[in-house]
Design a protein around this motif. Structure first.
Motif, mmCIF file in Angstrom:
data_model
loop_
_atom_site.group_PDB
_atom_site.id
_atom_site.type_symbol
_atom_site.label_atom_id
_atom_site.label_comp_id
_atom_site.label_asym_id
_atom_site.label_seq_id
_atom_site.Cartn_x
_atom_site.Cartn_y
_atom_site.Cartn_z
ATOM 1 N N ALA A 31 -62.365 -42.511 22.852
ATOM 2 C CA ALA A 31 -63.274 -41.932 22.288
ATOM 3 C C ALA A 31 -64.259 -42.451 22.361
ATOM 4 O O ALA A 31 -65.559 -42.492 22.224
ATOM 5 C CB ALA A 31 -62.409 -42.204 20.926
ATOM 6 N N ALA A 32 -64.023 -44.185 22.658
ATOM 7 C CA ALA A 32 -65.199 -44.494 22.624
ATOM 8 C C ALA A 32 -66.394 -44.621 24.250
ATOM 9 O O ALA A 32 -67.963 -43.783 24.119
ATOM 10 C CB ALA A 32 -65.616 -46.179 23.125
ATOM 11 N N LEU A 33 -65.989 -43.979 24.794
ATOM 12 C CA LEU A 33 -66.195 -43.842 26.443
ATOM 13 C C LEU A 33 -67.042 -41.895 26.154
ATOM 14 O O LEU A 33 -67.586 -42.158 27.285
ATOM 15 C CB LEU A 33 -64.775 -43.933 27.808
ATOM 16 C CG LEU A 33 -64.440 -45.085 27.926
ATOM 17 C CD1 LEU A 33 -63.297 -44.881 28.777
ATOM 18 C CD2 LEU A 33 -65.926 -46.498 28.501
ATOM 19 N N ALA A 34 -66.358 -41.267 25.651
ATOM 20 C CA ALA A 34 -66.725 -40.122 25.621
ATOM 21 C C ALA A 34 -67.861 -40.059 24.078
ATOM 22 O O ALA A 34 -68.968 -39.570 25.116
ATOM 23 C CB ALA A 34 -65.639 -39.252 24.205
ATOM 24 N N LEU A 35 -68.103 -40.915 23.635
ATOM 25 C CA LEU A 35 -69.262 -41.069 23.002
ATOM 26 C C LEU A 35 -70.777 -42.184 24.057
ATOM 27 O O LEU A 35 -71.462 -41.501 23.787
ATOM 28 C CB LEU A 35 -69.224 -41.955 21.762
ATOM 29 C CG LEU A 35 -68.507 -41.810 20.032
ATOM 30 C CD1 LEU A 35 -67.509 -42.645 19.716
ATOM 31 C CD2 LEU A 35 -68.508 -40.089 19.851
ATOM 32 N N ARG A 36 -70.181 -42.697 24.463
ATOM 33 C CA ARG A 36 -71.108 -43.187 25.522
ATOM 34 C C ARG A 36 -71.431 -42.089 26.467
ATOM 35 O O ARG A 36 -72.184 -41.920 26.549
ATOM 36 C CB ARG A 36 -70.327 -44.397 26.511
ATOM 37 C CG ARG A 36 -71.447 -44.984 27.052
ATOM 38 C CD ARG A 36 -70.862 -46.908 27.243
ATOM 39 N NE ARG A 36 -71.358 -47.342 28.198
ATOM 40 C CZ ARG A 36 -70.700 -47.396 29.531
ATOM 41 N NH1 ARG A 36 -69.826 -46.444 29.847
ATOM 42 N NH2 ARG A 36 -72.300 -47.879 30.699
ATOM 43 N N GLN A 37 -70.390 -41.413 26.978
ATOM 44 C CA GLN A 37 -70.822 -40.441 27.997
ATOM 45 C C GLN A 37 -71.387 -39.068 27.382
ATOM 46 O O GLN A 37 -72.209 -38.213 27.962
ATOM 47 C CB GLN A 37 -69.068 -40.132 28.870
ATOM 48 C CG GLN A 37 -69.540 -38.599 29.153
ATOM 49 C CD GLN A 37 -68.547 -38.550 30.098
ATOM 50 O OE1 GLN A 37 -67.602 -37.900 29.411
ATOM 51 N NE2 GLN A 37 -68.060 -38.945 31.019
ATOM 52 N N ALA A 38 -71.695 -38.704 26.223
ATOM 53 C CA ALA A 38 -71.889 -37.599 25.308
ATOM 54 C C ALA A 38 -73.792 -38.258 25.407
ATOM 55 O O ALA A 38 -74.948 -37.073 25.573
ATOM 56 C CB ALA A 38 -71.409 -37.833 23.975
#
Ligand SMILES: Cc1cc2nc3c(=O)[nH]c(=O)nc-3n(C[C@H](O)[C@H](O)[C@H](O)COP(=O)(O)OP(=O)(O)OC[C@H]3O[C@@H](n4cnc5c(N)ncnc54)[C@H](O)[C@@H]3O)c2cc1C
Ligand code: SF4
Lengths: 515, 180
Positions: free
Chosen positions: A496-503
C-alpha cells in the motif's frame, strides 16, 4: 458514480488487478484527477461467515503447476475476485524494518541467495508508511486505539513474557478498533479470513474501490482477464488485451499501464506479452522477470492447553511478539521472524495440527478443540535466483495461454530460521503448561513477492525505485512483485505504501508530460 | 540447529503418542446426536455393503464415539457424489478392495492397521478429505463446543473473550501490561 471509458480512449491509466495494490493505486490516482480503468479477472463476491465456502468462492482456481517444496495441489492461495486477496487477508500491517531495506549491506553475502539492497532507503519510505498507516487505520499508530485482548492473543503474549520476550504488544492491525473512515469498529466476529462482513477490516473491496468509484473517474471491469500488454513502435505500453465476461477479446488503449495482479500473474503477464522487440517478455531485458520469487516463511504452532481457550472468539490475528524480528546471525541465520496469534475454526482445524492426521489419537486432538491455542510464525525469506515463475511448455489455461509454473525451494537459511522460530513457539506454550504442541512449516504460499524486483541498475532488476519498468517507462509494477527482499513483516502495508508513492510519482509525471 | 527443520513428521509422530491418555477425562463427551438422524443412505454409486465399508472408513479416520452415524453418512454421500467420476471411483474401489472383508466389523485398532496400508495412495487422501468434512457439519459442532458464526448475536465484542481462569494468578497479572 462509476465512469465509463471508451476502449479507444488512450488517455486513461489501466490498472490490472483490484486487490491491495491495484485498489489503493486506483483510489489514489482518481483522487488526484486521473481517469482509471481497472481490469479485474474475478467477479463481485458476497461475503458470509462460512470459511469453507468463502474460500471456494474467492480462490484463484486457474491451473498452475508447482515445482519444488510448495504443496503441488495448492502451491499458492490467492483470490480471484473484486478486491483480490485483500478480502481474506488477516490485517497484520507492519513495516519492513530499516535494516531490512539494506539487506545485502547488513547481512553480507549469503551463498545461494541473491540478496540486494532496495534502491531507496527506509527514510525515503517512512512518510509513505505513515500515510499508508493512516489510510488503513492501523491500530497502535497515529492515535488509532489497539484492538481488545482475547484468550488466544493473551496466551501468546503471556507465554512470551514468561520466556523473557519484551517486544510484546497488541499489534498493528488494519482493522478498525473504533469507527473511522466510514467503516465500523470490529465486532470480533472471528471470521476475518473469510472476509469481513461489516468492512471493519481494511480491504480494497471495502475501503479503496468505493473511494475510487466515488471520484467519478473510475471504471471497474470485473471478470476481465488481461492476457497481453501491447506496445507501440516507440516501445511504450499502448494498451491491454483482455478476455471479457462473455469470453470476448477486447483491447483497452492506455496512456499508462499498471500491473497489480499479485506476484505470480504479474510476471506471467509480462512473459506472455513477449514481442519482436521484447523477445524474452515485456520489460525483461534483464532476464529477471519471474525470478527471485519469495513467499515469506510461514509456520504454525498449535498447542493443547490445560484449560479452555475458545480461540474462535475475536479477530483471527491481532497482537504481536516482535523480539525475533531483529537480525542476529548468532542464532544461525540471517533475517528475522515474528509471531502473531492465529484463530482457528473447527471446520478447518482438522488440517492444522497435522496436514495428514487421522485415527483415534488424532480424534483426541480434535476433541481438544476448545483448549487449543495457536500462533503463526512469519519470517524473512531469502531471494534465490532459481526460485521463479515460468510459463509451462504444454498446459494451457481456459484463455488459451501457457499456465505458470511456480519453482520454489527453501534455502538452508529459510529452514534454519523456521526451525528456530517453531522451537521458540513451542517453548512459549510449554511455559504455560501446554500438554501437546504441534509445529510445522506451511508449504502453501499466501505472499508472492520479488518477481519483478526494484533496482537502481537495470541489469539487477526489472523496475526502478518507483516501480516503473526500466525498459518501458509508462509500464508500472504495483504489487509485491517489486520487493527486493521480503523482510520479516507480511507485505501488504508495504504494498500500500509503495502504491501511494507510485501514484504520486505517476501524477507528477503525467503533469510534466513525461509519460 | 536441527538438520531438517521443514520436515517435522518424525517429531510430530512422537508428540502424538500419548495424546489419548493426556486428554481423557478432561473432556465432556456426553452430547449425542438424536438416534433418529441416522437415515438410510440414498446413494447413487455405492450399494449397501460398499456404503457400510465407507462409513466404517470415515469412522476409523476420525472416530468420535459420541457421534451417531448420521454426520459420517454425509461424508459417505460426498464420496458417492464424487464417484460419479469414473477415474475417482476406480481409485476408491481399488483401495477398498485392499481392505479385509470384515473391515466394518473389526475394532478401531484393527481398522487403523488395515487403513494404514493405503496411506500412500491418492485414494487415501481423497477419503481423508471427505471424512474431514465431518467438522464442517453444524450438526457436530455442539459436541466440540464450537458455536460457529457469531453474526447472529453481533459478534464477541460485548461478550467475554478473556476468561483464562485456569491460568495461575501470578501469570495472569502479567496481562495488564500487554498493550504497548
Ligand atoms: C489467508 C491470507 C491471509 C493474509 N494475511 C495477511 C496479513 O495479515 N498481513 C499482510 O500484510 N498480508 C496478508 N496476506 C497477503 C495479502 O493478502 C496480499 O499481500 C495482498 O492482497 C496482495 O495484494 P495484491 O494487490 O498484490 O494482490 P491481490 O490482492 O491478490 O490482487 C490481485 C488481483 O489481480 C487480479 N488478477 C490477477 N491476474 C489478473 C489478470 N491477468 N487480469 C485481471 N486481473 C487479474 C486477481 O483476480 C486479484 O483480484 C494474506 C493473504 C492470505 C491469502
Ligand atoms: S473479527 Fe473484526 S475484522 Fe475480523 S471479520 Fe470480524 S468484524 Fe471483521
Amino acid at each position: 458514480m462509476s465512469a465509463r471509458f471508451d476502449l479507444n480512449d488512450d488517455s486513461v491509466v489501466v490498472v490490472i488487478g483490484s486487490g491491495a495494490g491495484g485498489g489503493t493505486l486506483s483510489a489514489a490516482l482518481t483522487a488526484a484527477g486521473v481517469d482509471v480503468v481497472c481490469l479485474e479477472a474475478g467477479g463481485q463476491v458476497a461475503i458470509e461467515q462460512d470459511l469453507p465456502t468463502m474460500y471456494g468462492r474467492v480462490k484463484w482456481a486457474d491451473t498452475r503447476l508447482s515445482e519444488g517444496d510448495l504443496n503441488p495441489a495448492l502451491p499458492v492461495f490467492i483470490a480471484k475476485a473484486v478486491g483480490g486477496t485483500s478480502i481474506v487477508w488477516g490485517g497484520v500491517a507492519l513495516r519492513i524494518q530499516p535494516h531490512e531495506f539494506a539487506a545485502r549491506t547488513n547481512y553480507g553475502e549469503v551463498a545461494g541467495a541473491a540478496l540486494a539492497d532496495w534502491p531507496m532507503s527506509y527514510a525515503e519510505m517512512d512518510p509513505w508508511y505513515a500515510q499508508a498507516e493512516q489510510r488503513l487505520g492501523v491500530t497502535g499508530t497515529h492515535g488509532n486505539p489497539f484492538l481488545p485482548d482475547h484468550n488466544n492473543a493473551t496466551l501468546l503474549k503471556l507465554g512470551a513474557r514468561e520466556l523473557g520476550y519484551t517486544q510484546v504488544s497488541n499489534g498493528h492491525m488494519a482493522i478498525n478498533a473504533a469507527d473511522r473512515d466510514g467503516r465500523p469498529a470490529c465486532r470480533q466476529f472471528g471470521f476475518c479470513a473469510g472476509g469481513c462482513v461489516i468492512g471493519a477490516k481494511w480491504s480494497s473491496l471495502h475501503a479503496e474501490l468505493p473511494k475510487a468509484r466515488a471520484s467519478g473517474r473510475f471504471e471497474l471491469r470485473e471478470r476481465a482477464m488481461a492476457v497481453a500488454i501491447e506496445h507501440d513502435d516507440a516501445g511504450r505500453a499502448s494498451g491491454v488485451v483482455y478476455v471479457d465476461a462473455d469470453g470476448k477479446r477486447q483491447r483497452q488503449r492506455a496512456r499508462v499501464v499498471c500491473l497489480a495482479a499479485n506476484g505470480i500473474e504479474t510476471p506471467r503477464l509480462l512473459l506472455l506479452s513477449a514481442s519482436g522487440r521484447f523477445p524474452k517478455g515485456l520489460a525483461n531485458g534483464s532476464g529477471l522477470v519471474g525470478h527471485h520469487y519469495m513467499t515469506d516463511l510461514l509456520g504454525r504452532a498449535i498447542a493443547i492447553m490445560p484449560g479452555r481457550v475458545d480461540n474462535y472468539r475475536g479477530t483471527t490475528y491481532s497482537s504481536l511478539v516482535a523480539d525475533d524480528m531483529r537480525h542476529d546471525p548468532a542464532r544461525g541465520f540471517v533475517g528475522g521472524y515474528l509471531f502473531v496469534p492465529r484463530g482457528i475454526h473447527l471446520p478447518t482445524y482438522v488440517n492444522e495440527p497435522r496436514a495428514d492426521g487421522w485415527g483415534a489419537e488424532y480424534a483426541e486432538v480434535m476433541e481438544a478443540y476448545t483448549n487449543m491455542a495457536s500462533a503463526a510464525l512469519i519470517g524473512e525469506d531469502l531471494p534465490v535466483y532459481d526460485n521463479r515463475i515460468t510459463l509451462d511448455g504444454e498446459t494451457l489455461d481456459q484463455y488459451g495461454n501457457p499456465v505458470p509454473v511456480i519453482h520454489k525451494r527453501y534455502h538452508d537459511n529459510d529452514r534454519a530460521l523456521v526451525a528456530h522460530g517453531l522451537e521458540r513457539a513451542a517453548d512459549i506454550y510449554r511455559a504455560l503448561g501446554a500438554t501437546q504442541v504441534f509445529t510445522r512449516a506451511s508449504n502453501v504460499a499466501i505472499h508472492n513477492l520479488g518477481t519483478c524486483r526494484l533496482s537502481k541498475d537495470p541489469a539487477d532488476g526489472v523496475c526502478n525505485a518507483y516501480g516503473a519498468t526500466h525498459e518501458v517507462p509508462n509500464l508500472f509494477v504495483s504489487d509485491g512483485s517489486q520487493f527486493v527482499t521480503s523482510g520479516a513483516a507480511p507485505p501488504t502495508l508495504t504494498i500500500a505504501a509503495l502504491a501511494l508513492r507510485q501514484a504520486d510519482h505517476i501524477v507528477s509525471q503525467l503533469r510534466a508530460g513525461t509519460i | 540447529m536441527p538438520s531438517s527443520p521443514l520436515a517435522f513428521s518424525a517429531r510430530r509422530r512422537l508428540l502424538l503418542t500419548g495424546v489419548a491418555g493426556a486428554l481423557a477425562g478432561s473432556l465432556d463427551l456426553t452430547f449425542k446426536l438424536p438416534a433418529a438422524a441416522a437415515s438410510p443412505p440414498d446413494l447413487v454409486v455405492y450399494d449397501a455393503p460398499a456404503a457400510r465399508t465407507l462409513l466404517a472408513v470415515c469412522r476409523t479416520l476420525f472416530p468420535h464415539d459420541a457421534l451417531g452415524d448420521a454426520p459420517y453418512m454425509e461424508c459417505v454421500r460426498a464420496i458417492d457424489a464424487a464417484a460419479a467420476d469414473a477415474g475417482f471411483r476406480a481409485s476408491i474401489d481399488a483401495a477398498l478392495a485392499r481392505l479385509p472383508a470384515d473391515f466394518a466389523a473389526a475394532d478401531q485398532a484393527v481398522r487403523e492397521r488395515a487403513l494404514s496400508v493405503l496411506r500412500d495412495t491418492p485414494a487415501f487422501g481423497a477419503l481423508r478429505g471427505a471424512a474431514g468434512k465431518l467438522y464442517r457439519n453444524p450438526a457436530v459442532w455442539p459436541h466440540f463446543d464450537y458455536p460457529g458464526p457469531s453474526l447472529a448475536f453481533g459478534g464477541w465484542v460485548d461478550r467475554k473473550m478473556l476468561d483464562l481462569e485456569w491460568l495461575p494468578a501470578e501469570t495472569l497479572q502479567l496481562s495488564e501490561v500487554t498493550s504497548s
